[in-house]
Write an enzyme that holds these catalytic residues in place. Sequence first.
Site, PDB file in Angstrom:
ATOM      1  N   VAL A  22      18.550  58.151  37.804  1.00 46.78           N
ATOM      2  CA  VAL A  22      18.279  57.006  38.675  1.00 46.78           C
ATOM      3  C   VAL A  22      19.475  56.843  39.598  1.00 46.78           C
ATOM      4  CG1 VAL A  22      16.736  55.756  37.122  1.00 46.78           C
ATOM      5  CG2 VAL A  22      19.210  55.411  36.954  1.00 46.78           C
ATOM      6  N   SER A  23      19.260  56.162  40.719  1.00 44.99           N
ATOM      7  CA  SER A  23      20.322  56.011  41.705  1.00 44.99           C
ATOM      8  C   SER A  23      21.292  54.891  41.375  1.00 44.99           C
ATOM      9  CB  SER A  23      19.721  55.769  43.100  1.00 44.99           C
ATOM     10  OG  SER A  23      18.906  56.855  43.477  1.00 44.99           O
TER      11      SER A  23
END
Length: 218
Positions: A8-9
């Site tokens: 995930v960012s």
Amino acid sequence: MIIGYLRVSTSKQNLANQQDEILRFAESKQFAIDSWVTEVVSGKKNGRDRKLTYLLRRMKSGDTLIVTEISRLSRTLTDVMAIMGKCLAKEINLYTTKEKYSFDNSINSKVLCFAFGLVAEIERNLISMRTKEALALRKAEGMVLGRKKGSYTKMNILVNNKSIVISMLKDDKSITDVCKHFEVSRDTFAQFRRKYIAVQRALTEKEKRRMMRFKRNQ
């Protein structure tokens, strides 16, 4: 070895959905996940700093990597292609659960990789073309491209302290010591030395020869 890769960012995003989806996919294929690799990092981050890079180095022929979607590998198509190329070269099986892509040693996978590679090359050419067109437009509008004259650079630090630099070298200080003192790179110092110190030494030698000729003529 079968590995589920989750990315995930930001830390605010949830990895659980990706994990559940990979588990369902693995069950449908009768796979058993041996290990999970998770990281919170932008897909645009330098590949050398990512867990995925170290993971691919450790994986061996016949291992399997599962991700929920191809964009989990990277946000740029060229990077995705590089990762897929490593997988093919090492004979690592790569699966995406959403797009249903299967990259293994089959002919279909090689054709699919070729298609991705072609698209990636087109993308690189388009980016290059857009960049050149934008620069040409700015130049046509009279905008000065590149660094402005007189802007302060690391080179200026060495130039403005040339006498100190020369004194440090005469005192047997190493190039590393000089670079650390002025917080510049060795490449910058090398350019400075070629452009300024070497010229000064040449002028000094020339002056010495002139003085010797003058004395001989006396």
